[in-house]
Design a protein around this motif. Structure first.
Motif, PDB file in Angstrom:
ATOM      1  N   GLU A   1       0.815  -1.209   0.000  1.00 23.97           N
ATOM      2  CA  GLU A   1       0.000   0.000   0.000  1.00 23.97           C
ATOM      3  C   GLU A   1       0.853   1.265   0.000  1.00 23.97           C
ATOM      4  OE1 GLU A   1      -3.387   2.277  -0.251  1.00 23.97           O
ATOM      5  OE2 GLU A   1      -3.215   0.117  -0.449  1.00 23.97           O
ATOM      6  N   SER A   2       1.988   1.221   0.657  1.00 23.57           N
ATOM      7  CA  SER A   2       2.857   2.396   0.726  1.00 23.57           C
ATOM      8  C   SER A   2       3.562   2.684  -0.597  1.00 23.57           C
ATOM      9  CB  SER A   2       3.900   2.212   1.826  1.00 23.57           C
ATOM     10  OG  SER A   2       4.745   1.118   1.527  1.00 23.57           O
ATOM     11  N   ALA A   3       3.535   1.733  -1.532  1.00 18.19           N
ATOM     12  CA  ALA A   3       4.247   1.883  -2.806  1.00 18.19           C
ATOM     13  C   ALA A   3       3.442   1.264  -3.925  1.00 18.19           C
ATOM     14  CB  ALA A   3       5.633   1.252  -2.711  1.00 18.19           C
ATOM     15  N   ARG A   4       2.275   1.734  -4.132  1.00 15.31           N
ATOM     16  CA  ARG A   4       1.374   1.069  -5.075  1.00 15.31           C
ATOM     17  C   ARG A   4       1.527   1.513  -6.517  1.00 15.31           C
ATOM     18  NH1 ARG A   4      -3.448   4.136  -2.215  1.00 15.31           N
ATOM     19  NH2 ARG A   4      -2.941   6.184  -2.977  1.00 15.31           N
ATOM     20  N   PHE A   5       2.384   2.484  -6.810  1.00 14.65           N
ATOM     21  CA  PHE A   5       2.495   2.999  -8.154  1.00 14.65           C
ATOM     22  C   PHE A   5       3.684   2.399  -8.889  1.00 14.65           C
ATOM     23  CE2 PHE A   5       0.344   6.180  -5.636  1.00 14.65           C
ATOM     24  CZ  PHE A   5      -0.752   6.485  -6.410  1.00 14.65           C
ATOM     25  N   SER A   6       3.454   1.871 -10.070  1.00 21.86           N
ATOM     26  CA  SER A   6       4.520   1.413 -10.952  1.00 21.86           C
ATOM     27  C   SER A   6       3.993   1.489 -12.376  1.00 21.86           C
ATOM     28  CB  SER A   6       4.953  -0.027 -10.619  1.00 21.86           C
ATOM     29  OG  SER A   6       3.901  -0.930 -10.844  1.00 21.86           O
ATOM     30  N   GLU A   7       4.885   1.466 -13.346  1.00 22.36           N
ATOM     31  CA  GLU A   7       4.474   1.525 -14.742  1.00 22.36           C
ATOM     32  C   GLU A   7       3.995   0.158 -15.209  1.00 22.36           C
ATOM     33  OE1 GLU A   7       7.566   3.106 -17.162  1.00 22.36           O
ATOM     34  OE2 GLU A   7       7.813   4.876 -15.917  1.00 22.36           O
ATOM     35  N   ALA A   8       3.176   0.150 -16.258  1.00 25.28           N
ATOM     36  CA  ALA A   8       2.740  -1.109 -16.849  1.00 25.28           C
ATOM     37  C   ALA A   8       3.958  -1.902 -17.298  1.00 25.28           C
ATOM     38  CB  ALA A   8       1.810  -0.840 -18.028  1.00 25.28           C
ATOM     39  N   GLY A   9       3.933  -3.210 -17.094  1.00 25.78           N
ATOM     40  CA  GLY A   9       5.032  -4.084 -17.497  1.00 25.78           C
ATOM     41  C   GLY A   9       6.161  -4.172 -16.494  1.00 25.78           C
TER      42      GLY A   9
ATOM     43  N   SER B   1       3.947   6.142  -2.432  1.00 26.55           N
ATOM     44  CA  SER B   1       2.690   6.871  -2.539  1.00 26.55           C
ATOM     45  C   SER B   1       2.788   8.201  -1.803  1.00 26.55           C
ATOM     46  CB  SER B   1       1.553   6.053  -1.911  1.00 26.55           C
ATOM     47  OG  SER B   1       1.413   4.823  -2.552  1.00 26.55           O
ATOM     48  N   PRO B   2       1.909   9.159  -2.124  1.00 22.15           N
ATOM     49  CA  PRO B   2       1.848  10.374  -1.302  1.00 22.15           C
ATOM     50  C   PRO B   2       1.648   9.986   0.168  1.00 22.15           C
ATOM     51  CG  PRO B   2       0.533  10.648  -3.270  1.00 22.15           C
ATOM     52  CD  PRO B   2       0.948   9.190  -3.223  1.00 22.15           C
ATOM     53  N   GLY B   3       2.318  10.696   1.067  1.00 20.51           N
ATOM     54  CA  GLY B   3       2.235  10.387   2.488  1.00 20.51           C
ATOM     55  C   GLY B   3       3.280   9.397   2.956  1.00 20.51           C
ATOM     56  N   PHE B   4       4.122   8.904   2.023  1.00 22.63           N
ATOM     57  CA  PHE B   4       5.185   7.951   2.338  1.00 22.63           C
ATOM     58  C   PHE B   4       6.476   8.421   1.684  1.00 22.63           C
ATOM     59  CE2 PHE B   4       1.284   5.616   2.700  1.00 22.63           C
ATOM     60  CZ  PHE B   4       1.481   4.759   3.764  1.00 22.63           C
ATOM     61  N   SER B   5       7.617   8.177   2.330  1.00 19.79           N
ATOM     62  CA  SER B   5       8.908   8.532   1.745  1.00 19.79           C
ATOM     63  C   SER B   5       9.814   7.314   1.747  1.00 19.79           C
ATOM     64  CB  SER B   5       9.559   9.674   2.534  1.00 19.79           C
ATOM     65  OG  SER B   5       9.896   9.241   3.831  1.00 19.79           O
ATOM     66  N   GLY B   6      10.814   7.339   0.892  1.00 19.77           N
ATOM     67  CA  GLY B   6      11.755   6.243   0.790  1.00 19.77           C
ATOM     68  C   GLY B   6      12.131   5.989  -0.645  1.00 19.77           C
ATOM     69  N   ALA B   7      12.898   4.931  -0.858  1.00 22.26           N
ATOM     70  CA  ALA B   7      13.430   4.613  -2.175  1.00 22.26           C
ATOM     71  C   ALA B   7      12.432   3.901  -3.077  1.00 22.26           C
ATOM     72  CB  ALA B   7      14.684   3.771  -2.024  1.00 22.26           C
ATOM     73  N   GLY B   8      11.317   3.466  -2.564  1.00 21.74           N
ATOM     74  CA  GLY B   8      10.339   2.717  -3.343  1.00 21.74           C
ATOM     75  C   GLY B   8      10.257   1.281  -2.883  1.00 21.74           C
ATOM     76  N   GLY B   9       9.341   0.541  -3.459  1.00 20.02           N
ATOM     77  CA  GLY B   9       9.149  -0.847  -3.065  1.00 20.02           C
ATOM     78  C   GLY B   9       8.800  -0.958  -1.593  1.00 20.02           C
ATOM     79  N   THR B  10       9.424  -1.864  -0.884  1.00 20.40           N
ATOM     80  CA  THR B  10       9.092  -2.093   0.517  1.00 20.40           C
ATOM     81  C   THR B  10       9.800  -1.121   1.452  1.00 20.40           C
ATOM     82  OG1 THR B  10      10.859  -3.727   0.673  1.00 20.40           O
ATOM     83  CG2 THR B  10       8.654  -4.546   0.158  1.00 20.40           C
ATOM     84  N   ALA B  11      10.643  -0.219   0.917  1.00 20.79           N
ATOM     85  CA  ALA B  11      11.387   0.706   1.762  1.00 20.79           C
ATOM     86  C   ALA B  11      10.601   1.974   2.095  1.00 20.79           C
ATOM     87  CB  ALA B  11      12.707   1.083   1.097  1.00 20.79           C
TER      88      ALA B  11
ATOM     89  N   GLU C   1       4.359  15.995   5.612  1.00 21.93           N
ATOM     90  CA  GLU C   1       3.583  15.459   4.497  1.00 21.93           C
ATOM     91  C   GLU C   1       4.448  15.330   3.259  1.00 21.93           C
ATOM     92  OE1 GLU C   1       0.480  18.265   3.623  1.00 21.93           O
ATOM     93  OE2 GLU C   1       1.886  19.869   3.185  1.00 21.93           O
ATOM     94  N   LYS C   2       3.988  14.534   2.322  1.00 16.67           N
ATOM     95  CA  LYS C   2       4.571  14.432   0.976  1.00 16.67           C
ATOM     96  C   LYS C   2       3.402  14.258   0.041  1.00 16.67           C
ATOM     97  CE  LYS C   2       6.836  10.778  -0.958  1.00 16.67           C
ATOM     98  NZ  LYS C   2       6.249  10.268  -2.069  1.00 16.67           N
ATOM     99  N   LEU C   3       3.235  15.157  -0.896  1.00 21.72           N
ATOM    100  CA  LEU C   3       2.056  15.172  -1.744  1.00 21.72           C
ATOM    101  C   LEU C   3       2.264  14.453  -3.079  1.00 21.72           C
ATOM    102  CD1 LEU C   3       0.938  18.859  -1.108  1.00 21.72           C
ATOM    103  CD2 LEU C   3       0.167  16.774   0.068  1.00 21.72           C
ATOM    104  N   GLU C   4       3.506  14.202  -3.474  1.00 21.66           N
ATOM    105  CA  GLU C   4       3.790  13.610  -4.778  1.00 21.66           C
ATOM    106  C   GLU C   4       4.105  12.108  -4.660  1.00 21.66           C
ATOM    107  OE1 GLU C   4       6.469  15.702  -3.517  1.00 21.66           O
ATOM    108  OE2 GLU C   4       5.128  17.393  -3.730  1.00 21.66           O
ATOM    109  N   VAL C   5       3.955  11.420  -5.780  1.00 20.41           N
ATOM    110  CA  VAL C   5       4.408  10.033  -5.895  1.00 20.41           C
ATOM    111  C   VAL C   5       5.908  10.067  -6.162  1.00 20.41           C
ATOM    112  CG1 VAL C   5       4.291   7.955  -7.320  1.00 20.41           C
ATOM    113  CG2 VAL C   5       2.207   9.245  -6.820  1.00 20.41           C
ATOM    114  N   GLY C   6       6.666   9.199  -5.512  1.00 20.83           N
ATOM    115  CA  GLY C   6       8.101   9.112  -5.770  1.00 20.83           C
ATOM    116  C   GLY C   6       8.906   8.965  -4.505  1.00 20.83           C
ATOM    117  N   ALA C   7      10.216   9.184  -4.646  1.00 20.95           N
ATOM    118  CA  ALA C   7      11.142   8.948  -3.554  1.00 20.95           C
ATOM    119  C   ALA C   7      11.439  10.203  -2.738  1.00 20.95           C
ATOM    120  CB  ALA C   7      12.448   8.376  -4.101  1.00 20.95           C
TER     121      ALA C   7
END
Length: 92
Positions: free
Chosen positions: A41-49, A59-69, A78-84
């Motif tokens: 849930e904390s990292a639900r965004f990825s590109e197709a494929g 996801s917004p509201g979460f920080s880190g390198a992505g995936g499970t981190a 707060e963090k409003l954007e998708v990304g690291a």
């Protein structure tokens, strides 16, 4: 014999037919049979494929390198954007 589906792709039924890309927000890290799975849930965004949980972005509201981190922003930030990006202090 039909070739197996590649990493990041799936096929709902065995046999002939094209493999489809895993949809946005999911991944499949192995070739062959199997379904695409969603990231945490904390990292639900990825590109197709996508072929790895590390292709997921925080996801917004979460920080880190992505995936499970990805970690939730601390109270008062707060963090409003998708990304690291980092969480920032809320405006007073």
């Amino acid at each position: 014999m039909c070739p197996p589906c590649a990493v990041g792709t799936f096929k709902l039924e065995a046999g002939a037919g094209a493999c489809g890309l895993c949809g946005e927000g999911s991944f499949k890290n192995s070739s062959g049979p199997g379904e695409c799975v969603g990231g945490p849930e904390s990292a639900r965004f990825s590109e197709a494929g996508s072929g790895s949980i590390w292709d997921c972005a925080c996801s917004p509201g979460f920080s880190g390198a992505g995936g499970t981190a990805c970690s939730p922003c601390a109270a008062g930030s707060e963090k409003l954007e998708v990304g690291a990006g980092a969480c920032v202090a809320c405006d007073a």
